[in-house]
Scaffold this motif. Sequence first.
Motif, PDB file in Angstrom:
ATOM      1  N   SER A  40     -15.160  64.697  41.764  1.00  0.00           N
ATOM      2  CA  SER A  40     -14.397  63.768  42.778  1.00  0.00           C
ATOM      3  C   SER A  40     -13.006  63.945  42.357  1.00  0.00           C
ATOM      4  O   SER A  40     -12.656  64.089  41.403  1.00  0.00           O
ATOM      5  N   GLY A  41     -12.146  63.515  43.273  1.00  0.00           N
ATOM      6  CA  GLY A  41     -10.587  63.700  43.022  1.00  0.00           C
ATOM      7  C   GLY A  41     -10.054  62.507  42.153  1.00  0.00           C
ATOM      8  O   GLY A  41      -8.765  62.745  41.805  1.00  0.00           O
ATOM      9  N   SER A  42     -10.626  61.336  41.754  1.00  0.00           N
ATOM     10  CA  SER A  42     -10.158  60.655  41.239  1.00  0.00           C
ATOM     11  C   SER A  42     -10.329  60.449  39.773  1.00  0.00           C
ATOM     12  O   SER A  42     -10.397  59.550  38.886  1.00  0.00           O
ATOM     13  N   CYS A  43     -10.441  61.804  39.291  1.00  0.00           N
ATOM     14  CA  CYS A  43     -10.902  61.841  37.763  1.00  0.00           C
ATOM     15  C   CYS A  43      -9.743  61.558  36.680  1.00  0.00           C
ATOM     16  O   CYS A  43      -9.968  60.787  35.901  1.00  0.00           O
ATOM     17  N   VAL A  44      -8.421  61.852  37.217  1.00  0.00           N
ATOM     18  CA  VAL A  44      -7.553  61.447  36.266  1.00  0.00           C
ATOM     19  C   VAL A  44      -7.384  59.969  36.238  1.00  0.00           C
ATOM     20  O   VAL A  44      -7.085  59.213  35.306  1.00  0.00           O
ATOM     21  N   GLY A  45      -7.272  59.352  37.366  1.00  0.00           N
ATOM     22  CA  GLY A  45      -7.366  57.879  37.678  1.00  0.00           C
ATOM     23  C   GLY A  45      -8.360  57.178  36.891  1.00  0.00           C
ATOM     24  O   GLY A  45      -8.118  56.233  36.252  1.00  0.00           O
ATOM     25  N   ASN A  46      -9.479  57.571  36.878  1.00  0.00           N
ATOM     26  CA  ASN A  46     -10.533  57.008  36.020  1.00  0.00           C
ATOM     27  C   ASN A  46     -10.365  57.406  34.731  1.00  0.00           C
ATOM     28  O   ASN A  46     -10.636  56.256  34.060  1.00  0.00           O
ATOM     29  N   VAL A  47      -9.823  58.330  34.035  1.00  0.00           N
ATOM     30  CA  VAL A  47      -9.533  58.638  32.952  1.00  0.00           C
ATOM     31  C   VAL A  47      -8.255  57.355  32.398  1.00  0.00           C
ATOM     32  O   VAL A  47      -8.736  56.951  31.210  1.00  0.00           O
ATOM     33  N   VAL A  48      -7.376  57.408  33.299  1.00  0.00           N
ATOM     34  CA  VAL A  48      -6.401  56.356  33.041  1.00  0.00           C
ATOM     35  C   VAL A  48      -6.816  54.680  32.931  1.00  0.00           C
ATOM     36  O   VAL A  48      -6.416  54.278  32.074  1.00  0.00           O
ATOM     37  N   LEU A  49      -7.826  54.276  33.822  1.00  0.00           N
ATOM     38  CA  LEU A  49      -8.370  53.457  33.831  1.00  0.00           C
ATOM     39  C   LEU A  49      -9.190  53.026  32.653  1.00  0.00           C
ATOM     40  O   LEU A  49      -9.232  52.068  32.230  1.00  0.00           O
ATOM     41  N   SER A  50     -10.106  54.062  32.283  1.00  0.00           N
ATOM     42  CA  SER A  50     -10.981  54.019  31.191  1.00  0.00           C
ATOM     43  C   SER A  50     -10.149  53.631  29.860  1.00  0.00           C
ATOM     44  O   SER A  50     -10.435  52.954  29.102  1.00  0.00           O
ATOM     45  N   ILE A  51      -9.034  54.207  29.827  1.00  0.00           N
ATOM     46  CA  ILE A  51      -8.083  54.011  28.456  1.00  0.00           C
ATOM     47  C   ILE A  51      -7.411  52.584  28.576  1.00  0.00           C
ATOM     48  O   ILE A  51      -7.537  52.094  27.492  1.00  0.00           O
ATOM     49  N   MET A  52      -6.966  52.287  29.650  1.00  0.00           N
ATOM     50  CA  MET A  52      -6.300  51.170  29.705  1.00  0.00           C
ATOM     51  C   MET A  52      -7.328  49.848  29.472  1.00  0.00           C
ATOM     52  O   MET A  52      -7.142  48.955  28.741  1.00  0.00           O
ATOM     53  N   TYR A  53      -8.808  49.953  29.981  1.00  0.00           N
ATOM     54  CA  TYR A  53      -9.785  48.970  29.697  1.00  0.00           C
ATOM     55  C   TYR A  53     -10.160  49.139  28.157  1.00  0.00           C
ATOM     56  O   TYR A  53     -10.170  48.033  27.673  1.00  0.00           O
TER      57      TYR A  53
END
Length: 151
Positions: A40-53
Amino acid sequence: MTIKLKYETGIAATVQFISLTLLNFISGVSGTVSQCSKGSGSCVGNVVLSIMYFLVVTIWFGILWLTGFAAQDRRSRRIAQMLILAEGLVFIVGLYDLTKHKFTVLSGLIAIVEMLTSVWIAWLAFRLMRAKGGRVRSYHVPRHRQPRSQS
């Protein structure tokens, strides 16, 4: 060897901090790898969100860890009450995660560990609070012994 903790909220909070930080890290890495491997195209967004969480969760349990040690060292009734309230919140979040979210083995394990450690720490803090700054003792009912007859 069993650990009998009477008032050591700091040690129990350390166990909670380490176990939940490790489990949340594994969950974040697993979720990120799963999301990114799907293409999926949101891989970078998911990584950033996971780090913030992960950072928010780690900071929260770090605060609980420090509060547990403060309650243990100072034997303060107020700090023990704050710790009980915060652990109640952790229990509610764990119960919510267990019942309302999409269940996976890892998320269920995290929720159960959250709930068990929060009850454990709250119980230790309650015992500490009940001691009113004094020594935490176990109350045993003495058994009555029969007098020995002298023959």
